[in-house]
Enzyme design. Structure first.
Site, mmCIF file in Angstrom:
data_model
loop_
_atom_site.group_PDB
_atom_site.id
_atom_site.type_symbol
_atom_site.label_atom_id
_atom_site.label_comp_id
_atom_site.label_asym_id
_atom_site.label_seq_id
_atom_site.Cartn_x
_atom_site.Cartn_y
_atom_site.Cartn_z
ATOM 1 N N GLU A 1 0.838 -1.213 0.000
ATOM 2 C CA GLU A 1 0.000 0.000 0.000
ATOM 3 C C GLU A 1 0.865 1.253 0.000
ATOM 4 O O GLU A 1 0.574 2.223 -0.703
ATOM 5 C CB GLU A 1 -0.950 0.014 1.200
ATOM 6 C CG GLU A 1 -1.938 -1.149 1.246
ATOM 7 C CD GLU A 1 -2.688 -1.358 -0.049
ATOM 8 O OE1 GLU A 1 -2.867 -0.379 -0.797
ATOM 9 O OE2 GLU A 1 -3.068 -2.499 -0.355
ATOM 10 N N HIS B 1 2.129 2.031 -3.382
ATOM 11 C CA HIS B 1 1.193 2.815 -4.199
ATOM 12 C C HIS B 1 1.362 4.305 -3.907
ATOM 13 O O HIS B 1 1.326 5.132 -4.810
ATOM 14 C CB HIS B 1 -0.253 2.422 -3.888
ATOM 15 C CG HIS B 1 -0.705 1.174 -4.599
ATOM 16 N ND1 HIS B 1 -0.587 1.009 -5.957
ATOM 17 C CD2 HIS B 1 -1.292 0.039 -4.141
ATOM 18 C CE1 HIS B 1 -1.073 -0.177 -6.297
ATOM 19 N NE2 HIS B 1 -1.499 -0.790 -5.209
ATOM 20 N N GLU C 1 -0.193 -2.385 -10.169
ATOM 21 C CA GLU C 1 -0.226 -3.402 -9.112
ATOM 22 C C GLU C 1 1.099 -4.168 -9.082
ATOM 23 O O GLU C 1 1.683 -4.384 -8.016
ATOM 24 C CB GLU C 1 -1.383 -4.374 -9.330
ATOM 25 C CG GLU C 1 -2.750 -3.811 -8.986
ATOM 26 C CD GLU C 1 -2.844 -3.325 -7.545
ATOM 27 O OE1 GLU C 1 -2.302 -3.983 -6.644
ATOM 28 O OE2 GLU C 1 -3.452 -2.258 -7.332
#
Lengths: 299, 183
Positions: free
Chosen positions: A145, A148, A223
């Site tokens: 996370e 990202h 991703e």
């Protein structure tokens, strides 16, 4: 393939896909001009403008917007010291500022990150993921996370959504014009090549579909990039790999199935069978596990 | 016309110089910040130790040599200043703490105590934070050293007073131990 080459490859592919998006916008504009003549010149900036305004708002307020859309609740360090410890570890490894942390009450294990920049980052976890995962697995998920956040994926997906949105609006407007026999009749005397007209029409019809495909492809590359960047942070591919194995085995999905924010979760909340591979926002989880296993064998 | 071109070229060169200089300064600051982070985390760990030793002592009174090892290593770690000294003391302390936790394994009452369990989580996260701050520091040193050695930034290193920095290398005997193979 180690995490550095994986990061470089995914960045390169994202740039290629974004260029593809740009070319697609240009193709649609070109097709509109060929088919309808000069009267449509103003349409392209209008469509891009509408798309920009609609996407920009949700990009700028993404941290707050996603909170309401997913029902996530912000928490403080005292609510879950262990989770905050793990997040602090990853911020130290990545050099990123501490994000806001939220919890979604849902038994399906999942997590997401959003926010317009590193200072406004928000990462959220379902209660399910906090229950089933051990320290190393959670660390892998948090690193994914935070990756990202580091890779500015909210911005990348906003750019992708803007172009895809502009193309959709454009082709919608033009199909309506076609229906009502707009501009074309006025420019009937232009000696356009019939083949060019057929091509233009094809482009106008297929462009929204192509834009959707490109948008999904960009999401999948981001991703894979986040997986590689997560390994760069923790240097522990095994943690994220076993976390993904837990997610792969678990058949429950997060209750809310809003298509519009499917791309932000670590595991796609949409039923895998319902979405074909080309339109999927995530690479197949087994493929991600295989890439991480290959990284493990390098150590 | 020619004057404009010449001025333009000079301006471009100036921008290039400034960019190289700033890049070096920025990398150097990142290394300093990463070093500060290591010190913060080592301090955190040093602060945790007295409490940990006391807790273990309550259940395991006869392990004086282990306690001594931890206390000596902690003293060394808190006084070290250079990169190499800090790294050496850090390695010793990591070793000593491992010994202490191994001792704790032998006392089920201790392992079950609430105090020890919360300390264990604290210790696990602190060890990770120390390890990650080392890794972050070394990554920053690597980019700085590469910049100091490669064209074109190397020409500006002397001017910016930026030199190569020392890596933080921890001696960990466990890393070098050959794996046990059993048939």
């Amino acid at each position: 393939m180690n995490f550095r080459t994986a990061q470089a490859a995914n960045r390169r592919k994202t740039i290629g896909l974004l260029i593809g998006m740009g070319v697609l916008v240009w193709l649609v504009a070109f097709a509109a001009l060929t088919y309808f003549g000069q009267s449509t010149t103003a349409i392209v900036p209008i469509a891009v403008g509408i798309a920009l305004v609609s996407v920009w708002g949700s990009y700028y307020g993404s941290d707050k917007l996603v909170l309401t859309m997913t029902g996530a609740k912000l928490i403080q360090e005292s609510d879950n010291p262990k989770l905050f410890n793990l997040i602090q570890e990853v911020t130290i490894a990545s050099g990123l500022p501490m994000p806001k942390v939220a919890i979604v009450i849902d038994s399906a294990p999942n997590a997401f990150a959003t926010g317009r920049n590193q200072e406004h980052a928000l990462i959220a976890f379902t209660t399910g993921i906090l229950d089933v995962m051990d320290r190393d697995q959670l660390q892998g998920v948090i690193a994914h996370e935070m990756a990202h956040v580091a890779n500015r994926d909210t911005l990348v997906s906003a750019v992708a959504a803007t172009t895809a949105g502009a193309i959709a609006i454009l082709s919608d407007m033009l199909t309506r014009m076609m229906w009502f026999g707009g501009g074309r009749s006025r420019d009937r005397d232009n000696n356009a090549n019939p083949l060019a007209l057929v091509f233009s029409l094809l482009i106008l019809i297929l462009a929204p579909l192509a834009a959707m495909l490109l948008k999904s492809a960009i999401s999948r590359k981001r991703e894979s990039l986040a997986d590689a960047t997560a390994v760069a942070f923790t240097r522990n591919p095994a943690g994220l790999r076993s976390a993904l194995e837990v997610l792969a085995q678990d058949s429950t999905v997060v209750r809310q199935k809003s298509n519009s924010i499917a791309h932000i979760w670590i595991e796609s909340p949409l039923d895998a069978k319902a979405v074909s591979k080309l339109f999927s926002t995530h690479p197949p989880i087994q493929e991600r596990i295989a890439v991480l296993k290959a990284m493990e064998s390098l150590n | 016309m020619e004057i404009i071109v010449i001025l333009g070229v000079i301006a471009l060169i100036a921008v290039f110089f400034v960019a190289q200089y700033n890049r070096l300064i920025r990398l150097n600051i990142s290394v300093n910040e990463a070093w500060a982070q290591i010190e913060v985390q080592l301090k955190r760990r040093a602060d945790l130790i007295p409490n940990l030793v006391e807790t273990v002592k309550g259940y395991a009174k006869h392990e004086q040599s282990t306690f001594d090892a931890v206390v000596t290593a902690r003293a060394k770690a808190t006084t070290a200043t250079t990169v190499a000294d800090t790294a050496a003391a850090d390695g010793m302390l990591t070793q000593a703490l491992r010994g202490l936790l191994a001792v704790a394994e032998a006392y089920p009452d201790l392992k079950a105590s609430a105090n020890f369990m919360s300390l264990q989580e604290e210790l696990a996260t602190t060890e990770n934070k120390v390890a990650f701050s080392r890794q972050f520091y070394n990554d920053n040193v690597r980019s700085l050293n590469t910049a100091v050695k490669t064209v074109p930034t190397n020409f500006f290193a002397g001017f910016a007073k930026v030199t190569e920095r020392e890596f933080y290398e921890v001696e960990d005997p466990q890393d070098r131990k050959a794996p046990n193979v059993k048939f």
